[in-house]
Design an enzyme around this catalytic site. Sequence first.
Site: not given
Ligand code: 5GP
Length: 134
Positions: A30-31, A86, A93, A99-100
Site C-alpha cells: 500500500d502506497i 472495504n 471503499q 482490494h484485500f
Molecule cells: P480503500 O479505502 O479503498 O479500502 O483503500 C484504498 C487503499 O489504496 C488505501 O490504503 C491507499 O493508501 C491505497 N492506494 C491508493 N492509491 C494507491 C496507489 O497508487 N498505489 C498503491 N500501492 N496504493 C494505493
Amino acid sequence: MKDCIFCKIAKKEIKSYILKENKFCLSFLDINPLTPGHTLVIPKKHKESFSDLTLQEAKGLFSLVKSLMKRMREKLKVGSFTLGVNDGDLSGQTIQHMHFHIIPRYPGDGGKSIHSIVKFPLGEPLEEIYKKLK
Ligand code: 5GP
Ligand code: ZN
C-alpha cells in the site's frame, strides 16, 4: 478498466512494489501504509466487489493472502494481523477495484479490532436476520 489505478498496477503500466502474484491475482505494498508491510491483494481483472470474483479469483486471492502472512511472520517478525475489505461506498471503499488489505499489527500500534469499525445493531432479533439469510 480505463482510468482505474489498480488496473494500471495489475498491467504494470505504473510502478508499484509488487510482492507476489499468480494467474488471477497480484499483491503489492500500500502506497500509504497503516503499518509497516501493509499490503493489498487484488484480482488482475477489474472487479468492484469481493462478491463479483470468480471462485478461481477468490482462491487465487486467498492463496496470496495466506502465503504473504507466512512471509510476513518470518521476515517482519509479526504475529498479528488485521485482514479485510472495504466493500462498497458505506464501508469506505475509495478505489472501486476490489482490494484485500493485509495489515500487520505491532505492539503499541494504537489500532483497535474489527469490532471498533461500526456498532449499529438496530435491535433486530437474530431469528429475523437468520430467516432472511438462511
Ligand atoms: P480503500 O479505502 O479503498 O479500502 O483503500 C484504498 C487503499 O489504496 C488505501 O490504503 C491507499 O493508501 C491505497 N492506494 C491508493 N492509491 C494507491 C496507489 O497508487 N498505489 C498503491 N500501492 N496504493 C494505493
Ligand atoms: Zn480496475
